[in-house]
Design an enzyme around this catalytic site. Structure first.
Site, mmCIF file in Angstrom:
data_model
loop_
_atom_site.group_PDB
_atom_site.id
_atom_site.type_symbol
_atom_site.label_atom_id
_atom_site.label_comp_id
_atom_site.label_asym_id
_atom_site.label_seq_id
_atom_site.Cartn_x
_atom_site.Cartn_y
_atom_site.Cartn_z
ATOM 1 N N GLY A 53 0.806 -1.212 0.000
ATOM 2 C CA GLY A 53 0.000 0.000 0.000
ATOM 3 C C GLY A 53 0.838 1.259 0.000
ATOM 4 O O GLY A 53 2.067 1.224 0.012
ATOM 5 N N GLN A 54 0.134 2.399 0.001
ATOM 6 C CA GLN A 54 0.816 3.694 0.023
ATOM 7 C C GLN A 54 1.791 3.779 1.197
ATOM 8 O O GLN A 54 2.993 4.010 1.017
ATOM 9 C CB GLN A 54 -0.223 4.825 0.138
ATOM 10 C CG GLN A 54 0.376 6.190 0.421
ATOM 11 C CD GLN A 54 -0.662 7.244 0.767
ATOM 12 O OE1 GLN A 54 -0.854 8.176 0.017
ATOM 13 N NE2 GLN A 54 -1.316 7.114 1.920
ATOM 14 N N ALA A 65 -2.095 -3.185 7.102
ATOM 15 C CA ALA A 65 -3.101 -3.802 6.245
ATOM 16 C C ALA A 65 -4.498 -3.463 6.747
ATOM 17 O O ALA A 65 -4.755 -3.464 7.951
ATOM 18 C CB ALA A 65 -2.909 -5.316 6.202
ATOM 19 N N SER A 110 -6.860 5.380 13.124
ATOM 20 C CA SER A 110 -7.320 6.382 12.165
ATOM 21 C C SER A 110 -8.072 7.521 12.840
ATOM 22 O O SER A 110 -8.797 7.316 13.824
ATOM 23 C CB SER A 110 -8.239 5.711 11.139
ATOM 24 O OG SER A 110 -8.926 6.668 10.360
ATOM 25 N N GLU A 164 -10.616 8.738 11.673
ATOM 26 C CA GLU A 164 -12.044 8.464 11.496
ATOM 27 C C GLU A 164 -12.684 7.937 12.782
ATOM 28 O O GLU A 164 -13.911 7.963 12.916
ATOM 29 C CB GLU A 164 -12.257 7.459 10.364
ATOM 30 C CG GLU A 164 -12.047 8.038 8.974
ATOM 31 C CD GLU A 164 -13.175 8.976 8.543
ATOM 32 O OE1 GLU A 164 -14.326 8.753 8.965
ATOM 33 O OE2 GLU A 164 -12.901 9.925 7.782
ATOM 34 N N TYR A 222 -16.034 1.539 8.900
ATOM 35 C CA TYR A 222 -14.565 1.643 8.919
ATOM 36 C C TYR A 222 -14.083 2.223 10.246
ATOM 37 O O TYR A 222 -13.200 1.668 10.910
ATOM 38 C CB TYR A 222 -14.086 2.514 7.764
ATOM 39 C CG TYR A 222 -12.617 2.863 7.839
ATOM 40 C CD1 TYR A 222 -11.653 1.989 7.369
ATOM 41 C CD2 TYR A 222 -12.188 4.071 8.397
ATOM 42 C CE1 TYR A 222 -10.296 2.297 7.449
ATOM 43 C CE2 TYR A 222 -10.850 4.392 8.481
ATOM 44 C CZ TYR A 222 -9.902 3.501 8.010
ATOM 45 O OH TYR A 222 -8.567 3.810 8.107
ATOM 46 N N ARG A 278 -1.200 7.436 -3.532
ATOM 47 C CA ARG A 278 -2.545 7.227 -2.996
ATOM 48 C C ARG A 278 -3.400 6.503 -4.027
ATOM 49 O O ARG A 278 -3.279 6.716 -5.232
ATOM 50 C CB ARG A 278 -3.173 8.575 -2.676
ATOM 51 C CG ARG A 278 -4.491 8.509 -1.887
ATOM 52 C CD ARG A 278 -4.335 7.777 -0.593
ATOM 53 N NE ARG A 278 -5.135 8.356 0.493
ATOM 54 C CZ ARG A 278 -5.573 7.668 1.524
ATOM 55 N NH1 ARG A 278 -5.322 6.362 1.609
ATOM 56 N NH2 ARG A 278 -6.249 8.250 2.490
#
Length: 368
Positions: A14-15, A91, A135, A137, A158, A193
């Protein structure tokens, strides 16, 4: 000579995984990564590292194997094979919008996957440090600014799954004395991204508008505020969190917040487009005042069932204790991402990179 440390990175393709791999290799680490098996290889972001560093005997600088956070036995096999000193769990099912339709798999990967890793470390008696990618979020509708003490009120599957992973990490630290830390990272972007994330979607599709490949970009909520930093800066913070003398949780952020409108406007400013708005709701459009061309329109499809209105991180703790601070701020980040997409999409559409100066000239010729 001191023997080099071994770091295991989940989500190495991933990024963040790609930037962290580069960072750790420069630090002299042996890096071991796991990726999920797919019918099409998902290693584009690390192909340059695989070509230069990968070995297949688990003795060289970089080794990669297949594993899956939904499969406890594959996690156990990877940890036993790699014997890491540090584990960075990056991940995830990482797209907030997709979590509303793929809720169960999001929970299985982002919450139960965390438990599977930590449970393996504990049961096998493995002496390693663990980093959990948490996160912003998780804060959800808590008013900004948000820090380590802010109530967490997530608004998506999420965010809720990430909050579960956050508490699972803290529980293993408190109950079993494990070195398990959370990095509560606010939004962080880069040219690497994924193209289905709004920042990269904007820079990529605006490039296509300028190159005549499409006529406009279609988005959802333009008023969401986010604290956007650079992934390359944030992976250093991950490392610093595990070098701290005790496990702890840290907010990582720039301390600046901008709307998606602001991001759009900054992209346009880079190519001398003066973006303004007219209309309301789903009838709102963004247009270039120089040419009259409509560049942005709204589609309800992209609105989420529940929105997080504003995220703004207070990373005072990380700045004071870890001596970390961001280097790339908002305007430079937007410029970096746009220039990358002009080069990449220019090669794909026109057979050569397109410079920012050429993009300005092309943008001046846009017409309805």
């Amino acid at each position: 000579m001191t023997e080099s440390k071994t770091a295991m990175i989940t989500g190495i393709g991933g990024q963040d995984g790609s930037y962290l791999t580069e960072f750790l290799l420069k630090k002299g680490y042996k890096v071991r990564g796991i990726i999920r098996r797919g019918s099409y290889p998902n290693t584009k972001r690390i192909d340059h590292l695989i070509e230069k560093y990968e070995s297949f005997d688990n003795k060289g600088e970089l080794s990669i194997t297949y594993s899956d956070l939904t499969d406890a036995s594959s996690i156990r096999n990877a940890i036993e094979m790699f014997k890491p000193d540090e584990i960075y769990n990056l991940a995830a099912q990482s797209h907030v919008g997709i979590s509303f339709t793929n809720g169960i798999s999001t929970f299985d990967i982002n919450a139960r996957g965390v438990f599977r890793i930590l449970d393996t470390i504990r049961n096998k008696g493995i002496n390693c440090k663990y980093y959990q990618a948490s996160s912003s979020e998780m804060f959800g509708i808590s008013p900004p600014p948000q820090n380590e003490s802010t109530p967490m009120l997530p608004q998506s599957p999420y965010g809720i799954a990430k909050l579960a992973g956050y508490h699972i990490t803290k529980m293993h630290r408190n109950a079993y004395g494990m070195f398990a830390s959370n990095g509560i990272l606010f939004n962080h972007e880069s040219p690497r991204r994924g193209v289905n994330f709004v920042t990269r979607k904007i820079t990529r599709i605006f490039t296509e508008v300028i190159l005549g490949k499409t006529d406009r970009i279609v988005l959802g909520n333009l008023d969401a505020k986010r604290d956007w930093g650079f992934s390359g800066d944030y992976v250093e913070a991950m490392w610093r969190i595990l070098q701290h003398n005790e496990p702890d949780d840290f907010v990582i952020s720039t301390g600046e917040t901008y709307t998606i409108r602001d991001f759009l406007k900054e992209v346009c400013r880079n190519v001398d487009i003066n973006l303004e708005w007219k209309g309301t709701g789903v009838d709102e459009i963004g247009y270039d005042t120089n040419t009259g061309k409509t560049l942005v329109s709204i589609n309800p499809y992209y609105f989420r069932p529940a929105e997080v209105p504003a995220l703004l991180g207070d990373s005072t703790k990380a700045r004071e204790i870890l001596k970390w601070k961001p280097k790339v701020m908002f305007k430079d980040l937007v410029n970096m991402m746009l220039k990358h997409d002009l080069e990449e999409r220019g090669n794909e559409i026109r057979g050569r990179p397109v410079s920012l100066e050429e993009a300005k000239e092309l943008a001046s010729k846009l017409r309805n």
